[in-house]
Design a protein around this motif. Structure first.
Motif, PDB file in Angstrom:
ATOM      1  N   LEU A 188      28.903  67.232 -11.784  1.00 14.96           N
ATOM      2  CA  LEU A 188      27.686  67.065 -10.985  1.00 14.96           C
ATOM      3  C   LEU A 188      26.642  66.266 -11.763  1.00 14.96           C
ATOM      4  CD1 LEU A 188      27.296  70.571  -9.310  1.00 14.96           C
ATOM      5  CD2 LEU A 188      27.720  68.410  -8.155  1.00 14.96           C
ATOM      6  N   HIS A 189      26.533  66.570 -13.063  1.00 10.74           N
ATOM      7  CA  HIS A 189      25.581  65.815 -13.890  1.00 10.74           C
ATOM      8  C   HIS A 189      25.937  64.339 -13.896  1.00 10.74           C
ATOM      9  CE1 HIS A 189      24.717  63.825 -17.773  1.00 10.74           C
ATOM     10  NE2 HIS A 189      23.515  64.341 -17.593  1.00 10.74           N
ATOM     11  N   ASP A 190      27.233  64.032 -14.049  1.00 13.66           N
ATOM     12  CA  ASP A 190      27.650  62.636 -14.083  1.00 13.66           C
ATOM     13  C   ASP A 190      27.379  61.955 -12.752  1.00 13.66           C
ATOM     14  OD1 ASP A 190      28.440  62.890 -16.679  1.00 13.66           O
ATOM     15  OD2 ASP A 190      30.544  63.261 -16.208  1.00 13.66           O
ATOM     16  N   VAL A 224      22.075  50.606  -2.546  1.00 11.02           N
ATOM     17  CA  VAL A 224      21.442  51.923  -2.692  1.00 11.02           C
ATOM     18  C   VAL A 224      22.023  52.917  -1.692  1.00 11.02           C
ATOM     19  CG1 VAL A 224      19.286  53.200  -2.471  1.00 11.02           C
ATOM     20  CG2 VAL A 224      19.309  51.006  -3.663  1.00 11.02           C
ATOM     21  N   ALA A 225      22.126  52.484  -0.442  1.00 12.06           N
ATOM     22  CA  ALA A 225      22.645  53.384   0.597  1.00 12.06           C
ATOM     23  C   ALA A 225      24.097  53.753   0.346  1.00 12.06           C
ATOM     24  CB  ALA A 225      22.499  52.717   1.974  1.00 12.06           C
ATOM     25  N   ASP A 226      24.936  52.753  -0.008  1.00 10.53           N
ATOM     26  CA  ASP A 226      26.349  53.046  -0.258  1.00 10.53           C
ATOM     27  C   ASP A 226      26.529  53.968  -1.455  1.00 10.53           C
ATOM     28  OD1 ASP A 226      26.954  51.440   1.874  1.00 10.53           O
ATOM     29  OD2 ASP A 226      27.441  49.665   0.662  1.00 10.53           O
ATOM     30  N   THR A 227      25.759  53.706  -2.522  1.00  7.51           N
ATOM     31  CA  THR A 227      25.851  54.562  -3.702  1.00  7.51           C
ATOM     32  C   THR A 227      25.409  55.981  -3.384  1.00  7.51           C
ATOM     33  OG1 THR A 227      25.396  52.652  -5.122  1.00  7.51           O
ATOM     34  CG2 THR A 227      25.128  54.834  -6.098  1.00  7.51           C
ATOM     35  N   GLY A 228      24.333  56.111  -2.617  1.00  2.56           N
ATOM     36  CA  GLY A 228      23.850  57.434  -2.237  1.00  2.56           C
ATOM     37  C   GLY A 228      24.860  58.200  -1.414  1.00  2.56           C
ATOM     38  N   ARG A 229      25.514  57.494  -0.458  1.00  5.42           N
ATOM     39  CA  ARG A 229      26.520  58.170   0.376  1.00  5.42           C
ATOM     40  C   ARG A 229      27.701  58.642  -0.475  1.00  5.42           C
ATOM     41  NH1 ARG A 229      25.539  53.600   3.724  1.00  5.42           N
ATOM     42  NH2 ARG A 229      24.240  54.128   5.533  1.00  5.42           N
ATOM     43  N   ALA A 230      28.184  57.774  -1.373  1.00  7.78           N
ATOM     44  CA  ALA A 230      29.316  58.155  -2.220  1.00  7.78           C
ATOM     45  C   ALA A 230      28.950  59.336  -3.121  1.00  7.78           C
ATOM     46  CB  ALA A 230      29.762  56.963  -3.059  1.00  7.78           C
ATOM     47  N   ALA A 231      27.753  59.298  -3.690  1.00  6.49           N
ATOM     48  CA  ALA A 231      27.319  60.401  -4.551  1.00  6.49           C
ATOM     49  C   ALA A 231      27.184  61.692  -3.768  1.00  6.49           C
ATOM     50  CB  ALA A 231      25.999  60.041  -5.223  1.00  6.49           C
ATOM     51  N   MET A 235      29.185  65.142  -4.407  1.00  7.11           N
ATOM     52  CA  MET A 235      28.437  66.364  -4.666  1.00  7.11           C
ATOM     53  C   MET A 235      28.802  67.459  -3.679  1.00  7.11           C
ATOM     54  SD  MET A 235      24.659  64.904  -5.636  1.00  7.11           S
ATOM     55  CE  MET A 235      23.977  66.566  -5.644  1.00  7.11           C
ATOM     56  N   ARG A 236      28.967  67.083  -2.405  1.00  4.80           N
ATOM     57  CA  ARG A 236      29.353  68.083  -1.400  1.00  4.80           C
ATOM     58  C   ARG A 236      30.714  68.687  -1.744  1.00  4.80           C
ATOM     59  NH1 ARG A 236      27.671  64.878   4.176  1.00  4.80           N
ATOM     60  NH2 ARG A 236      25.481  65.533   4.213  1.00  4.80           N
ATOM     61  N   VAL A 239      30.207  71.030  -4.906  1.00  8.10           N
ATOM     62  CA  VAL A 239      29.470  72.240  -4.541  1.00  8.10           C
ATOM     63  C   VAL A 239      30.300  73.107  -3.611  1.00  8.10           C
ATOM     64  CG1 VAL A 239      27.418  73.118  -3.383  1.00  8.10           C
ATOM     65  CG2 VAL A 239      27.222  71.168  -4.918  1.00  8.10           C
ATOM     66  N   GLY A 240      31.109  72.467  -2.760  1.00  6.99           N
ATOM     67  CA  GLY A 240      31.994  73.234  -1.880  1.00  6.99           C
ATOM     68  C   GLY A 240      32.990  74.058  -2.664  1.00  6.99           C
ATOM     69  N   VAL A 241      33.480  73.513  -3.763  1.00  5.28           N
ATOM     70  CA  VAL A 241      34.394  74.276  -4.615  1.00  5.28           C
ATOM     71  C   VAL A 241      33.710  75.508  -5.179  1.00  5.28           C
ATOM     72  CG1 VAL A 241      35.711  74.198  -6.755  1.00  5.28           C
ATOM     73  CG2 VAL A 241      35.800  72.277  -5.181  1.00  5.28           C
ATOM     74  N   LEU A 242      32.445  75.354  -5.615  1.00  7.44           N
ATOM     75  CA  LEU A 242      31.698  76.495  -6.142  1.00  7.44           C
ATOM     76  C   LEU A 242      31.506  77.557  -5.078  1.00  7.44           C
ATOM     77  CD1 LEU A 242      28.983  74.709  -8.304  1.00  7.44           C
ATOM     78  CD2 LEU A 242      30.974  75.950  -9.108  1.00  7.44           C
ATOM     79  N   ARG A 243      31.216  77.124  -3.855  1.00  9.17           N
ATOM     80  CA  ARG A 243      31.014  78.100  -2.778  1.00  9.17           C
ATOM     81  C   ARG A 243      32.307  78.799  -2.423  1.00  9.17           C
ATOM     82  NH1 ARG A 243      27.070  74.608   1.301  1.00  9.17           N
ATOM     83  NH2 ARG A 243      25.158  74.851   0.069  1.00  9.17           N
ATOM     84  N   ASP A 244      33.436  78.059  -2.428  1.00  6.35           N
ATOM     85  CA  ASP A 244      34.709  78.667  -2.082  1.00  6.35           C
ATOM     86  C   ASP A 244      35.125  79.721  -3.084  1.00  6.35           C
ATOM     87  OD1 ASP A 244      34.839  77.052   0.095  1.00  6.35           O
ATOM     88  OD2 ASP A 244      36.159  75.553  -0.822  1.00  6.35           O
ATOM     89  N   ALA A 245      34.616  79.578  -4.345  1.00  4.92           N
ATOM     90  CA  ALA A 245      34.977  80.561  -5.378  1.00  4.92           C
ATOM     91  C   ALA A 245      34.432  81.934  -5.059  1.00  4.92           C
ATOM     92  CB  ALA A 245      34.470  80.094  -6.741  1.00  4.92           C
TER      93      ALA A 245
END
Length: 401
Positions: A188-190, A224-231, A235-236, A239-245
């Motif tokens: 996530l930091h990266d 900017v928009a493409d980079t934001g969407r990919a990031a 991230m989703r 974070v989804g992996v953390l929630r599934d845990a």
């Protein structure tokens, strides 16, 4: 669920009560005809009551029963049927005693009692033959109790070992989950640090070129928009992996096996270079040697090293800087070199630095016993060089946290 009484399992309490009742009935039934009469019956009842506590306090019960047996010897009543209580107490102290030493001591006392009982036994046999018989019976009871004790302790050790192994498995599972969460936090930091650095550079460039070159400004905004969407997508997923845990941490192996929880591989490296090219770097990439099959964790480390080095080049060398990315594969190691010429166009405002880029790279490289050197070049610009030894066993996988 086993029902309890007085803190003990109900079946055990019922059995002890039955044993005590049988001993007491033997003494009361012979109170009229046996030596000692009602006094002997009272001694018998005392032994029977003591036997109720033979599991919880076997040593004390043995002392009480032996003392009552001594009273019987002093009164010269001879061996009586309720003396079976002595054998039961001996069996109990050997089986349930905390120390076998108590059982050995009780066996010695029982042997002395067997001799005294033989002396007081009326009959035609000489006393030592009777003493030998009593000793054999007492010894047989002692050995049976020792065998049962050994089996009981063995079962208890197996149960304790199983409990210990279960605790160790739970601890290992929690450690694996914590390690996986740490790795995800690093990812996530990266994602945030690198993507935000690119977006800030492009946003500043768009603001600077908005009036001078609207077309280039629109291109920067698109980046900017493409980079934001990919990031955001990555991230989703993380974070989804953390929630599934789940709140309890979940199963680390299930987390790692989640098909949505993919790890970046070197096959995606061209896309990374293309994104930084769109951000304004002139990138030339070179690959030498035959790429071997790398563990996923090692591939991820190579990917993140290149990503961090390109991010630093974009932030510090500036837009339009020329960057050379070299991957060299040998039979012993994979080497990564990223260097820029430092001649890019200065940014409108410096991109903020997380301050942990090189530290993060060094930590990742150290996991695989690699080496990292970073510093300015004599001809200008900056260079990052990493050497990662290949694992002796290609199936061995280590995940950089």
């Amino acid at each position: 669920m086993t029902r309890t009484m007085f803190g003990r399992p109900l079946p055990g309490v019922a059995f002890d009560v039955a044993v005590s009742a049988v001993v007491a009935l033997i003494g009361l039934a012979g109170a009229v005809n046996l030596p000692g009469g009602w006094a002997g019956a009272l001694v018998c009842v005392g032994m029977a009551v003591a036997l109720l506590f033979r599991r919880g306090h076997p040593g004390a019960v043995t002392v009480v029963v032996a003392a009552l047996g001594l009273v019987q010897v002093i009164a010269q009543w001879g061996p009586l049927p309720f003396d079976i209580a002595i054998l039961i107490a001996l069996y109990s102290v050997v089986k349930y005693g905390e120390r076998l030493r108590d059982g050995v001591l009780a066996g010695a006392v029982a042997a002395v009692g067997a001799v005294l009982a033989a002396v007081q036994t009326p009959g035609v046999l000489i006393w030592w033959v009777t003493a030998l018989w009593y000793a054999l019976v007492t010894g047989a009871v002692w050995l049976v109790a020792l065998n049962v004790r050994t089996h009981r302790l063995y079962v208890l050790s197996l149960e304790e070992r199983a409990t210990t192994l279960e605790r160790e498995r739970e601890a290992e599972s929690r450690a694996a989950v914590a390690e996986e969460r740490t790795r995800i936090a690093r990812e996530l930091h990266d994602v945030v640090a690198h993507s935000m650095a690119v977006m800030i550079v492009q946003a500043d460039g768009a603001r600077f070129m908005l009036d001078r070159d609207p077309a280039q400004a629109r291109t920067a905004v698109k980046v900017v928009a493409d980079t934001g969407r990919a990031a955001l997508e990555e991230m989703r997923r993380l974070v989804g992996v953390l929630r599934d845990a789940g709140p309890s941490g979940g199963d680390a192996l299930a987390v790692a096996a989640d098909p949505e929880h993919r790890r970046l591989v070197l096959a995606e490296l061209p896309d990374l270079l293309a994104r930084f090219g769109d951000a304004g770097l002139y990138i030339r990439s070179t690959v030498t040697g035959e790429p071997p099959a790398l563990p996923p964790g090692l591939e991820l480390t190579v990917y993140r090293v290149v990503q961090e080095a390109l991010t630093n080049a974009l932030k510090h060398a500036g837009v339009d800087a020329a960057v050379e990315v070299t991957l060299a594969y040998t039979t012993e190691a994979v080497e990564v070199r990223v260097r820029d010429d430092g001649r890019g166009r200065p940014l409108v405002s410096p991109a903020p630095s997380g301050g942990h880029g090189l530290l993060g790279m060094r930590e990742r490289v150290t996991v695989y016993d690699g080496s990292l050197t970073a510093g300015p070049r004599p001809a200008g610009g900056w260079q990052v060089q990493v050497r990662l030894p290949l694992p002796s066993d290609p199936a061995t996988e280590v995940i950089a946290a």
